[in-house]
Design a protein around this motif. Sequence first.
Motif, PDB file in Angstrom:
ATOM      1  N   ASN A 205      10.553   2.870   4.684  1.00 34.37           N
ATOM      2  CA  ASN A 205      10.868   1.752   3.809  1.00 34.37           C
ATOM      3  C   ASN A 205      12.050   2.032   2.906  1.00 34.37           C
ATOM      4  O   ASN A 205      12.302   1.258   1.982  1.00 34.37           O
TER       5      ASN A 205
ATOM      6  N   LEU B 166       2.109   1.819  -3.444  1.00 33.94           N
ATOM      7  CA  LEU B 166       0.966   2.241  -4.256  1.00 33.94           C
ATOM      8  C   LEU B 166       0.649   3.710  -4.032  1.00 33.94           C
ATOM      9  O   LEU B 166       0.533   4.499  -4.991  1.00 33.94           O
ATOM     10  N   PHE B 167       0.497   4.098  -2.770  1.00 35.90           N
ATOM     11  CA  PHE B 167       0.120   5.479  -2.452  1.00 35.90           C
ATOM     12  C   PHE B 167       1.210   6.442  -2.911  1.00 35.90           C
ATOM     13  O   PHE B 167       0.928   7.529  -3.395  1.00 35.90           O
TER      14      PHE B 167
ATOM     15  N   THR C 198      -4.233  10.196  -1.883  1.00 33.70           N
ATOM     16  CA  THR C 198      -3.500   9.141  -1.195  1.00 33.70           C
ATOM     17  C   THR C 198      -2.252   9.612  -0.450  1.00 33.70           C
ATOM     18  O   THR C 198      -1.483   8.777   0.013  1.00 33.70           O
ATOM     19  N   SER C 199      -2.042  10.906  -0.327  1.00 36.61           N
ATOM     20  CA  SER C 199      -0.934  11.331   0.543  1.00 36.61           C
ATOM     21  C   SER C 199      -1.314  11.100   1.994  1.00 36.61           C
ATOM     22  O   SER C 199      -0.453  11.041   2.869  1.00 36.61           O
TER      23      SER C 199
ATOM     24  N   PHE D 279       5.636   6.503   5.569  1.00 40.02           N
ATOM     25  CA  PHE D 279       5.834   5.068   5.370  1.00 40.02           C
ATOM     26  C   PHE D 279       6.888   4.817   4.301  1.00 40.02           C
ATOM     27  O   PHE D 279       7.711   3.910   4.419  1.00 40.02           O
ATOM     28  N   ALA D 280       6.871   5.622   3.241  1.00 47.44           N
ATOM     29  CA  ALA D 280       7.861   5.470   2.182  1.00 47.44           C
ATOM     30  C   ALA D 280       9.264   5.687   2.741  1.00 47.44           C
ATOM     31  O   ALA D 280      10.191   4.927   2.452  1.00 47.44           O
TER      32      ALA D 280
ATOM     33  N   THR E  78       1.715   8.569   3.814  1.00 50.65           N
ATOM     34  CA  THR E  78       2.363   7.906   2.685  1.00 50.65           C
ATOM     35  C   THR E  78       3.846   8.265   2.614  1.00 50.65           C
ATOM     36  O   THR E  78       4.706   7.393   2.462  1.00 50.65           O
TER      37      THR E  78
ATOM     38  N   LEU F 135       0.827  -1.216   0.000  1.00 52.80           N
ATOM     39  CA  LEU F 135       0.000   0.000   0.000  1.00 52.80           C
ATOM     40  C   LEU F 135       0.858   1.262   0.000  1.00 52.80           C
ATOM     41  O   LEU F 135       0.517   2.254  -0.641  1.00 52.80           O
ATOM     42  N   THR F 136       1.989   1.212   0.726  1.00 52.55           N
ATOM     43  CA  THR F 136       2.847   2.393   0.767  1.00 52.55           C
ATOM     44  C   THR F 136       3.406   2.705  -0.615  1.00 52.55           C
ATOM     45  O   THR F 136       3.373   3.857  -1.068  1.00 52.55           O
TER      46      THR F 136
ATOM     47  N   THR G  16      -5.234  -4.087  -3.366  1.00 51.13           N
ATOM     48  CA  THR G  16      -6.195  -3.143  -2.788  1.00 51.13           C
ATOM     49  C   THR G  16      -7.593  -3.706  -2.604  1.00 51.13           C
ATOM     50  O   THR G  16      -8.506  -2.931  -2.288  1.00 51.13           O
TER      51      THR G  16
END
Lengths: 249, 249, 249, 249, 249, 249, 249, 249
Positions: free
Chosen positions: E222, B217-218, E209-210, E218-219, E215, B214-215, D209
Amino acid sequence: MDQERLNHLLHSVAEGETSIEEASNLIKKLPYEDIDFAHIDHHRSLRKGFPEVIFGLGKTAPQIIGIMEKMIPQESVILVTRVDAEKAEKIIPAFTDAVYDPEAKMILLGEQKPTPNAKGDILVISAGTSDIPVAKEAHLTAQAMGNKVEALYDVGVAGIHRLFAHQDLIQKAAILIVVAGMEGALPSVVAGMVCRPVIAVPTSIGYGTSLGGLTALFAMLNSCSSNVAVVNIDNGFGAGYMAATINRK
Amino acid sequence: MDQERLNHLLHSVAEGETSIEEASNLIKKLPYEDIDFAHIDHHRSLRKGFPEVIFGLGKTAPQIIGIMEKMIPQESVILVTRVDAEKAEKIIPAFTDAVYDPEAKMILLGEQKPTPNAKGDILVISAGTSDIPVAKEAHLTAQAMGNKVEALYDVGVAGIHRLFAHQDLIQKAAILIVVAGMEGALPSVVAGMVCRPVIAVPTSIGYGTSLGGLTALFAMLNSCSSNVAVVNIDNGFGAGYMAATINRK
Amino acid sequence: MDQERLNHLLHSVAEGETSIEEASNLIKKLPYEDIDFAHIDHHRSLRKGFPEVIFGLGKTAPQIIGIMEKMIPQESVILVTRVDAEKAEKIIPAFTDAVYDPEAKMILLGEQKPTPNAKGDILVISAGTSDIPVAKEAHLTAQAMGNKVEALYDVGVAGIHRLFAHQDLIQKAAILIVVAGMEGALPSVVAGMVCRPVIAVPTSIGYGTSLGGLTALFAMLNSCSSNVAVVNIDNGFGAGYMAATINRK
Amino acid sequence: MDQERLNHLLHSVAEGETSIEEASNLIKKLPYEDIDFAHIDHHRSLRKGFPEVIFGLGKTAPQIIGIMEKMIPQESVILVTRVDAEKAEKIIPAFTDAVYDPEAKMILLGEQKPTPNAKGDILVISAGTSDIPVAKEAHLTAQAMGNKVEALYDVGVAGIHRLFAHQDLIQKAAILIVVAGMEGALPSVVAGMVCRPVIAVPTSIGYGTSLGGLTALFAMLNSCSSNVAVVNIDNGFGAGYMAATINRK
Amino acid sequence: MDQERLNHLLHSVAEGETSIEEASNLIKKLPYEDIDFAHIDHHRSLRKGFPEVIFGLGKTAPQIIGIMEKMIPQESVILVTRVDAEKAEKIIPAFTDAVYDPEAKMILLGEQKPTPNAKGDILVISAGTSDIPVAKEAHLTAQAMGNKVEALYDVGVAGIHRLFAHQDLIQKAAILIVVAGMEGALPSVVAGMVCRPVIAVPTSIGYGTSLGGLTALFAMLNSCSSNVAVVNIDNGFGAGYMAATINRK
Amino acid sequence: MDQERLNHLLHSVAEGETSIEEASNLIKKLPYEDIDFAHIDHHRSLRKGFPEVIFGLGKTAPQIIGIMEKMIPQESVILVTRVDAEKAEKIIPAFTDAVYDPEAKMILLGEQKPTPNAKGDILVISAGTSDIPVAKEAHLTAQAMGNKVEALYDVGVAGIHRLFAHQDLIQKAAILIVVAGMEGALPSVVAGMVCRPVIAVPTSIGYGTSLGGLTALFAMLNSCSSNVAVVNIDNGFGAGYMAATINRK
Amino acid sequence: MDQERLNHLLHSVAEGETSIEEASNLIKKLPYEDIDFAHIDHHRSLRKGFPEVIFGLGKTAPQIIGIMEKMIPQESVILVTRVDAEKAEKIIPAFTDAVYDPEAKMILLGEQKPTPNAKGDILVISAGTSDIPVAKEAHLTAQAMGNKVEALYDVGVAGIHRLFAHQDLIQKAAILIVVAGMEGALPSVVAGMVCRPVIAVPTSIGYGTSLGGLTALFAMLNSCSSNVAVVNIDNGFGAGYMAATINRK
Amino acid sequence: MDQERLNHLLHSVAEGETSIEEASNLIKKLPYEDIDFAHIDHHRSLRKGFPEVIFGLGKTAPQIIGIMEKMIPQESVILVTRVDAEKAEKIIPAFTDAVYDPEAKMILLGEQKPTPNAKGDILVISAGTSDIPVAKEAHLTAQAMGNKVEALYDVGVAGIHRLFAHQDLIQKAAILIVVAGMEGALPSVVAGMVCRPVIAVPTSIGYGTSLGGLTALFAMLNSCSSNVAVVNIDNGFGAGYMAATINRK
């Protein structure tokens, strides 16, 4: 184009009154006209039992007035949902018979004949005082669709005895709409008391972990009673509409 | 039902060979027959350019073999996606020409002629070694659909210079598929380097806050480059299919 | 620094006109100048086909005017997105040719020549009236980028026959942008009807479980049609830009 | 304790046959016995129309056999849901008339008389082949509850024409159960075609999703059709039960 | 009470200058005073290198003025974060030397001596213009804590070449703070270019989706580069403080 | 290509030993060679201080052995993370000096010289016994990178006094890595006791609302202490690497 | 209906004074009357110890005044929660004895006698200054319910020694309410210091990953101390009420 | 270090028997020694009333045996939670008096004297059969801590009358633990019936929108009854421990 008109056309082809080319042109458009026709037919049957509905949120007063004016010739009943008082004040004077319900935030125009051969009465139950606007939206929608609707407000699960004081009302309802926010437990409890269909409406009432109604929604979907189905958060209109659909013979 | 058949029918009504009732019944079904007809035509055009695809996950080997056998007479190319090695071993021997790619976990059967007048080559770029299976699925799908596909694997953003070493390849691609898990940054960076459409594929590679893809994707949907559109997590097949669709004249 | 300038420099070194130190200093800066140069070239090619875009949200009217003034000498077309009416009123008078579209909330300045050898027309379809602003943003963006764009509004899946009434328009489009909020089902349905690329745009329209557009987004990413790719919620601009990128030969 | 028995007791008090103390003790327990009595009555009415159901998941074969044995004397029909094949093999031999449906993963025992004066037939529609187990669970449940049930499987929105080929079946159903995973769009489309109640069942089918069915669930709750209510993810049993509840006069 | 004062007290006990009772009373409070003392000592060492900070959000101007007045005698530098312009206008006049930075929304009072033996300079890099306020907060905080800070703004990953134009600046920084919203990719890219610690700051900039910065957060967590650690969304102050903590010998 | 080699080339052009065309071709490739060169240099500096790391998860034993064999000639230290005992048993015999730590699930090969001029020692603190594997991963990574590392395990906040018993150890650490699952409170408490940088590592330890480590992560990002930065859930390796990066002069 | 009244009724049946029909009707309603009766009794006991509470949010000043006026004859203490200053100004003048606490945003009316045989004092601890309003709500509620309440504010975990300075207060409390936002760590630390029940109250204070209090809530539910139970986010009233319930003999 | 020992130390300083350095060192450690001392005392009081607990999940049988053996000399009662049957079989034979409860998955060793002056009995209520293991864990924990515990299982809200049949049991409990999965409504209903503290335990029982217990948890936190506090999902042990803590005089 209905069956009768089509037969008429084919007759007139058989009689030589209409040329094949002319008939072909009319029928060629049929697929979509027919779908349209199906739609119109569908609409007509709807119109017999069901009013047209305008979702008022995000529309201006003039826009709503405009849509209503176009509908009046075709519809016997018109509903407008999610209209705040300020906007309603600008709309109501434009129509002689329009009525505004400030709790349900709905405008109603026209009158509906009772659904023939309905299964019975619809009962709207709500958990807290803050849930009443959503309950009212369900109530007025089902009523405008020709149903007899009764209401039982403010009977949350924290005082479960209040429900029992109304056993008679609950047991005699043909369809029940149960509106609740916060923990959303009421539909489970009510559905456990009856063998009739229960439409559960979660509301966005609550704070913290109510998550804007998601908790009530999820709780209702997890109901340990099986005669429950659920509509969207705060969707009183949808619940009233669904109940009315079920109530039709 | 085409024009000719309709005229024929009306003629026969005019001639009294077909009763009005019979004709009426035929015409009543027209809308959906017509749609069906369109559908068949549509299918035919699909078959010219595109292979049929079977989603292998959750189907048993015999089920997949059965579906493939029914397809063979009609299709020139058949793809089966998400087939693990064990299942593939049972399927492959059943067909003389079937080939299994263990990385992409795909079975391919038959051969596709190159897309005529394609915009150009498709380039599949992937960020990490773990993203390669998804990249390969995209690669084989686009290739099976008649495209020339090049691949550039393991060029993640943590060593951005590796991308620049392949400027030529990147600049000459007509369409780019960029596959990345974890922080999903690669499509943004690549899209900023080219003026061609980029199909971004998030993968479920990562742990903790990768949240199963999901990360990525977003992040891709928030790309500050505008020539990017995104498909579902791990959907290499979809990306290959979309790229092939774009590449067709 | 292009090939010609480099050869000239080396020549002058060979001729003794430029000292080794001087040449060394010039060449040392080459890597990033070259990237920059590539960038400038890249920009130039962009400018030929694509307008410059300013994201208006969070910028004041004077800030936007300032950026536009700096761009005018270099750009043939300028787009400003997400500008509300109040802000637009302050910006429009500053430029003779600027036009404001209140629905799309965009300012457009200048004119774009049609994309040469485009694949075809772009069709923008939207599900509900509330989705029109996002659809309009996509429409105007693609149009400003030199494309012929058609529109088909208010054809949601709850009255699927309305789509079929426009089969011709749908079938002849080279690229489709499909805009929908709430359950986000329209792109799947449309993509199932065509073999062309569909760019899906989820909108934040809805309430309760629409989750600000996430539900529509997730639904679109799960589309059972494979010729669909998705952009961010409400990102009409991105969809228009991506469609235009695809449409270029 | 029913009306008759109460009158009898009071009579015997009036006649002096029962002492006041004895009567008082019997009546003192009445509240909960009465509730119990209501419950028993409620149960009896349930038993007339509805079978008893055992949720098989997490119960061992011996446990399920034990519960079934206790029920057999009281129930005419017994359903056991969520029983995998391995467990079923151990249960089926224990009962002469028990039948196992491996797709629906249900055990059925006994036979149900048709619901008198039912509104009509129930139609179960499902989107993809993977959704069939859930659809079958709904199907068998509604059937076991005395309804006539028809099925229409594998008619997803990506090939919307497949739905239209079955217009007759769809239009004549009194209640529709629509089962779909992935983008969950099918209930909206079907509900737009009919004026009957639609029970939507999201399934956990999909990946990325689809979020284990949450996306389909949310999409269904956001349906732009109003004659839709939703049950929990994969809850085929609940949908069948709710449809049967609605179908009862 | 420090070591010296404690020794002095014990001396005076040994010398008979202080009675045992008196000393006992002083020392009895030591545990918490000592903890407090540790706190004070800790504070003192902090004060040598680090200013005191007031989180301005949710505090009124008079409240902030009051706290600042109590701090002035003890602190050489005072920072107030998250102060909007309107509130700042009421605070600034109350202090002769207070300065307000409208971008960073910070008030600064007093002057800091440079950190002795610092590892080197701190570089603040930000991706978009909208991220500058957060970047500025980091910048001013680290500077107020006695560090030499450089800034590199508006170098997002969609134009990666802009980063390379500043290789020198990037390579010579001892610690890097990288601020980015939307897809949050910049810290990964930068960290891949250097072998120094990178503090990543996600911002709430973006839409759809921010997810309010989640987002980007999390990015960053990662990131495929390992020399990255992350602070809370929009926490420019925390990043500046952490960088300054690292920079101290 | 360094300065010297460039001067040499230009010289040879000036001398006529190298043709302009030949020189031009060499210099044209300079941008990316230069970046590559920078990269190689960067790598060299890395190799001096830092070992190479292989993420073992999802790689087979032969794959890991293969990668290790290619690295041995170039690297003085090799780390393999996330290797379970079974896989390790197959890898260890292949290398004379490889050591497997079953708690940290890491393989280490080779020896690292201490970081010259390090800021000081690194202290790894963990909250519960279940957090020790992650703490050990951090420990071994930092140690393998040439740092002196101390450990303090099982000192969770529910018995805060256990922390105070180790004040000396805590106060003398130059950098602290604090590992905690469940409520993730330990880094806040520790960071409040020191003025040194704290790297917080959330773990996936816990159940229910620990949400796989997200709760600990979010709690750490919300720390009211400012000398804290966070890495991904269970990312002990990243924390050790970041601490080592900070510790380098 | 109590024993006495039932015996009286049966007597009068035995005496022929009441007909069997009449008696039967009275007894038939017994179940729910009895529940009601229990309820009234229950209420009475509540009234003895506990004040009535009005949730002020979303109610207008006149509505609140109206409810209060109806309650005054029956209640000795009335609480109104979540009343902002502006609304309070309109309510307070309507009642001679009403008092408004602007921090807790509560109106209190009347006086409560101390709980007899209470377990002891209640201590309210809060982490940050911003948490004080919620702490105050808990404080005033518990106090209004007849408890002795002490307060300890601003003792967050980042300066854990501040807690120890108040060991005495903490150790002597019979029940502790611990209020914290951000990382929500304080209840764990406090509960580790005592063997008394701790009611944890998460607050919505924080930004970014505080997620409106969810992070603090989840952290508290994951507390490694076992003498902790949690109430909803910002629910100071609930914590005060629960603590008072526990404190009653 | 108490007053006496401090005076003694100062005396010996005054007498010259203890050097200033020595005394200074002793006093410097005072804060944390004192905390340690408090801790030991605290532990002792814990041991008097409460058993020691080992969280069995993730520990091997030998590890658990080892910890138990170390505890036996010091503890009168030992609990081990979350031990599956297979592991228990290896542990039980190692201790003469250890008992394993396969439902609660707990090992108990030793016997506890009843809590003196307890408030009363604890009642554990659970909603469904699947919730019984969690209920049993609460039951055995509270019992092992010296409480009289009663149980009322399988009384979910879908058959609310089942609760009323046990009014006596419910009304006489001093503390109630209410365990429920799925919609988590039972604690609200029960808490509305009593004026005693209710500890609510959400379980992970359910599927689809039960979200692994989060829905039950959120519903319980939103309870419209105020005498409810909540523990983590499936945390029967915590609920039993908290109830026992409350029950102590």
